[in-house]
Write an enzyme that holds these catalytic residues in place. Structure first.
Site: not given
Lengths: 484, 402
Positions: B88, B213, B342, B346
């Protein structure tokens, strides 16, 4: 022929116990007659257990105090071996960290396989003066609403036979081989096909078992009346009493078949009952173990003084105590692949195994062997060429180091509802070994809501993944939280 | 002796696509969206780009391998395109490649572009990985939330924070990010949520609920970098120049996953990368000197422990700072002012560049309704992998001379 006998034993019964009433009630609409059998409970393998993992668990229980280096052969008895061609016994041997310089065999195709394997091992030990490991386990499937579904149970048992420190001396044996087909399971079939029970009882057990048992008594010169423990698996009513009576064995010698709380574990059951009988046996006890299946084996043992100082395994009694009731019959069906669950796209992951990697890393994957740095002493998993010790970094310094039996605790954990699991939520976490080493491990046999950091765990050998596309399954080690 | 990257490279232009479930676009189109904005900002022609770094993580879910997808999508003038992948943190890695190329004098103008197209898999959450031939044979059956959730149990055990307090704290992390994301028209999630909603959401991986998440989003982000001299010559008089102050990357070497000296409650790499970055940027009191930051809030618990790993909160005390509102938009050190992973979303390969994009906008005063007052130093923290085995990037940018 030198004296031989049993030198160690162990057993394993999965902790899940299916409440038979729950199963019988669920099927009563279809099979109202099944309600009568809806009593007690049967052992139920977790989704990640099969004959191999139960055999490993039983063997580890048996080998707890035993010098594994002295084992010269292994035999695995089962009618439900996961592999038709890939020796299953060899996998069990690796998981038990036995030497690779041993003989091995799978013994199968009859419920008598357990006693047949034990008998061969005893004969082999007598000839070669070595120690032989005999393991039996069965994980039989039965159709929903069948009588077998409630009668069967999943379990395993293990013995070491040899000529030193004998706890039960082998007096002799007798076998009868007859192609009596009470049931059969053809190639590629999941389920048994059964003939009428009254015929099996009268023409099978009542006629064949006494031939084998009486023959064994005659050969050894032991009187039926002197048998203190008579072991005969069988779920049909009265077969044990009839066989005992026919051979002059006192009715009080007849052992509990564990039908009420375990069920019949197939090829393993005679050995499971033998392990159970040894747990509280006294010197001088004469044990006759018989096993029916296309004939009958009958073996006679005499318990020696050494039983008094023998460090007892967890055994059947230990497994019986470690119990969790399962009242969800659908879960039992799912774990036995009897209902098709919607696994979702995450369940589509390809679980192909690179066999050359599996072989190269076999001590890591099958035996949970890592490394211990000979320079700084750091235990680590997996074993690598360069030591992980922060101030070490020594190259090629790690000696093989076993983790399977070392005390360990949970450092961190989670219960994961997202990842695909046969038993959600999937629990896993960082497991740290008290004497060094750690890895992120799957947990199994977990009670939801009881896991926390600092909890002690023990390592067990379980199915990691099924590769349904290729008919393969792979195994690895998981952590079981120790409660209470 | 290496002198570090400080003020050696300037950001000439940046662009970022709208993040979200971009059913209308594939990776190829998203790349162009971010690229056109960056090019307009930089005021250059395609022919002036001399090299490019391209980041994407799960290439099998969209573009496939290599640098070619970028070269074709942008019709680059047959220059070098290097595809980078570092979990990531891939976006920060692309930026690092471009910045280093300029600093080395290998080229005058370089481009970094990250993209991820995740919403073509047919299911929610991150796509499942292909982790090689050995790991599947022994690695735990983990999802991303479950792997980061490990932090929660270890943090509680170490600092004696009870279950409910921790849950409430990480809940506040998400409530804050939603409040910020609501002011960002490019964000994937632009809705304010209440603490009650967050705390009562379904559990994904204990103790993380749905709102702990980050979003799984499609998107792309782009940076064009050059030397401060060229940037000054291309920019109009009086235009502010944003330069790179620090770029640090630290990777696990197996200590956390194999050695019992790590307690599971923090990121070993983040502490190392942060120290090096502060040193490179000349920051001695980060809590006072950093104006704002974008951290890798893949999960709320990650953001919480990162506040300590970046030495902003004292170890064991981040939960108090969070509950005090120190990291809120009106707090002492605003964090995730654009909504963060958030809420901005992402798209993995783009995220590191997206973080820099927001810092860049804020430093130039272009952040609209979420504009902070006179920020001078922006920090990004971009993490890939799992707590026990990861890649951690810490970057600092700021006004030239700051």
């Amino acid at each position: 022929m030198g004296q031989v006998g049993i030198t160690s034993f162990g057993a394993y019964i999965p902790r899940l116990r299916l409440n038979r009433k729950a199963a019988a009630d669920a099927n009563a609409w279809f099979n109202p007659g099944g309600r009568a059998a809806g009593k007690g409970e049967r052992a139920m393998a977790n989704w990640d257990e099969d004959s191999i993992t139960m055999a490993v668990a039983a063997a580890r229980d048996c080998l707890g105090n035993f010098d594994r280096g002295t084992i010269t052969s292994i035999a695995l008895a089962s009618t439900t071996l996961p592999f038709s061609d890939r020796q299953n016994a060899g996998l069990v041997a690796a998981a038990c960290e036995l030497s690779e310089n041993i003989a091995s065999s799978d013994v199968t195709s009859s419920l008598r396989a357990g006693t047949s394997a034990l008998l061969s091992a005893l004969n082999g030990a007598a000839a070669e003066q070595g120690s032989a490991l005999v393991v039996a386990a069965d994980h039989r499937k039965a159709r929903a609403a069948s009588a077998q579904e409630l009668r069967f149970g999943d379990a395993g048992a293990a013995f070491v036979v040899g000529s030193e420190n004998i706890i039960a001396k082998f007096l002799g044996a007798n076998s009868v081989t007859v192609d009596f087909i009470d049931h059969f399971r053809g190639e590629g079939e999941d389920f048994d096909y059964n003939w009428e029970e009254r015929w099996i009882r009268d023409e099978g057990y009542a006629a064949i078992v006494p031939r084998a048992v009486q023959g064994a008594l005659d050969k050894t010169g032991v009187a039926g009346a002197d048998i203190t423990r008579f072991i005969l698996p069988g779920t049909l009513r009265g077969v044990q009493q009839k066989a005992a009576a026919a051979c002059g064995i006192p009715p009080e010698a007849i052992r509990d078949t564990l039908a009420a709380n375990v069920g019949d574990s197939g090829a393993a059951h005679s050995l499971l009952m033998l392990a159970h009988a040894l747990e509280d046996a006294k010197p001088g006890d004469k044990i006759l173990v018989a096993s029916f299946g296309q004939g009958c084996d009958a073996l006679i043992f005499e318990v020696t003084e050494a039983i008094a100082s023998f460090a007892k395994p967890s055994g059947v009694s230990g497994s019986l105590k470690e119990r969790k009731e399962e009242t969800n019959y659908l879960k039992f069906l799912a774990f036995n692949d009897l209902v098709e669950l919607e696994k979702g796209m995450r369940g589509e992951k390809d679980n192909k195994t690179a066999l050359s990697v599996a072989y190269r890393k076999r001590d890591m994957l099958l035996s949970l062997v890592g490394g211990k740095c000979t320079k700084c002493g750091t235990a680590q998993f997996p074993r690598t060429r360069i030591c992980v010790g922060p101030n070490c970094g020594e190259v090629d310094s790690q000696a093989p180091y076993s983790f399977a039996d070392r005390p360990a605790k949970i450092l961190s954990w989670s219960a994961d509802y997202l990842t695909y699991s046969m038993d959600p939520p999937q629990h896993y976490g960082m497991v740290t070994f008290d004497e060094g080493g750690r890895f992120l491990a799957d947990f199994t046999d977990v009670d939801l809501g009881t896991v926390d950091s600092g909890m002690e765990v023990r390592m067990v050998f379980r199915i990691k993944d099924f590769d349904e596309k290729r008919g393969f399954r792979r195994y690895f080690w998981k952590a079981v939280p120790i409660t209470g | 002796m290496a002198t570090g990257i400080k003020d050696k490279v300037a950001i000439l232009g940046m662009g970022c696509s709208k993040f979200g479930e971009r059913w209308d676009m594939g990776a190829e189109e998203l790349m162009v969206e971010a690229y056109l904005e960056a090019m307009a900002d930089a005021g250059i022609e395609t022919s002036q780009i001399e090299a490019a770094w391209f980041s994407t993580h799960i290439e099998e879910a969209s573009v496939g391998k290599g640098g070619i997808p970028l070269s074709i999508a942008l019709r680059l003038p047959n220059v070098a395109v290097t595809r980078v992948e570092n979990f990531c943190a891939s976006g920060s890695e692309a930026f690092r490649g471009a910045v280093y190329a300029v600093a080395a004098g290998a080229c005058d103008i370089a481009l970094a572009l990250g993209v991820e197209k995740l919403k073509d898999t047919g299911y929610g959450g991150l796509p499942t990985n292909q982790p090689g031939t050995l790991l599947p044979q022994w690695g735990a059956n983990m999802s991303a939330p479950g792997s980061f959730a490990q932090l929660a149990s270890a943090y509680r055990a170490k600092h004696g924070v009870d279950k409910d307090t921790l849950k409430k704290t990480i809940g506040h992390v998400s409530v804050k990010s939603h409040a910020n994301g609501a002011k960002n028209p490019k964000a994937h999630l632009q809705k304010v949520v209440t603490e009650e909603t967050v705390l009562n959401a379904p559990i994904i991986a204990e103790p993380l609920g749905l709102f702990d998440c980050c979003g799984v989003s499609d998107g792309a982000a782009c940076a064009i970098v050059t030397t401060p001299e060229i940037a000054a010559s291309l920019k109009g008089a009086g235009e502010r120049l944003i330069t790179v102050k620090a770029l640090q990357l630290s990777l696990s070497n197996g200590l956390e996953s194999q050695h019992n000296s790590w307690d599971g409650s923090y990121f070993h790499t983040a502490r190392i990368a942060a120290k090096r970055a502060y040193n490179e940027a000349g920051i001695t009191k980060p809590r006072e000197q950093v104006s704002m930051m974008e951290v890798h809030d893949c999960f709320s618990i990650t953001e919480l422990v990162t506040m300590e790993d970046l030495f902003i909160s004292e170890e064991g005390n981040a939960w108090k700072d969070v509950l005090d509102g120190f990291y809120d938009a009106d707090g002492g050190l605003p964090c995730q002012i654009d909504g963060g992973l958030k809420c901005f979303g992402h798209p993995i390969g783009a995220s590191g560049l997206r973080m820099l994009y927001e810092m860049y906008l804020q430093l130039l005063g272009r952040a609209g309704t979420r504009q902070l007052k006179d920020p001078t130093i922006g920090m990004t923290h971009n993490l890939g992998g799992s707590p026990s085995q990861n890649v951690c990037s810490v970057a600092v940018i700021g006004e030239s001379g700051a």
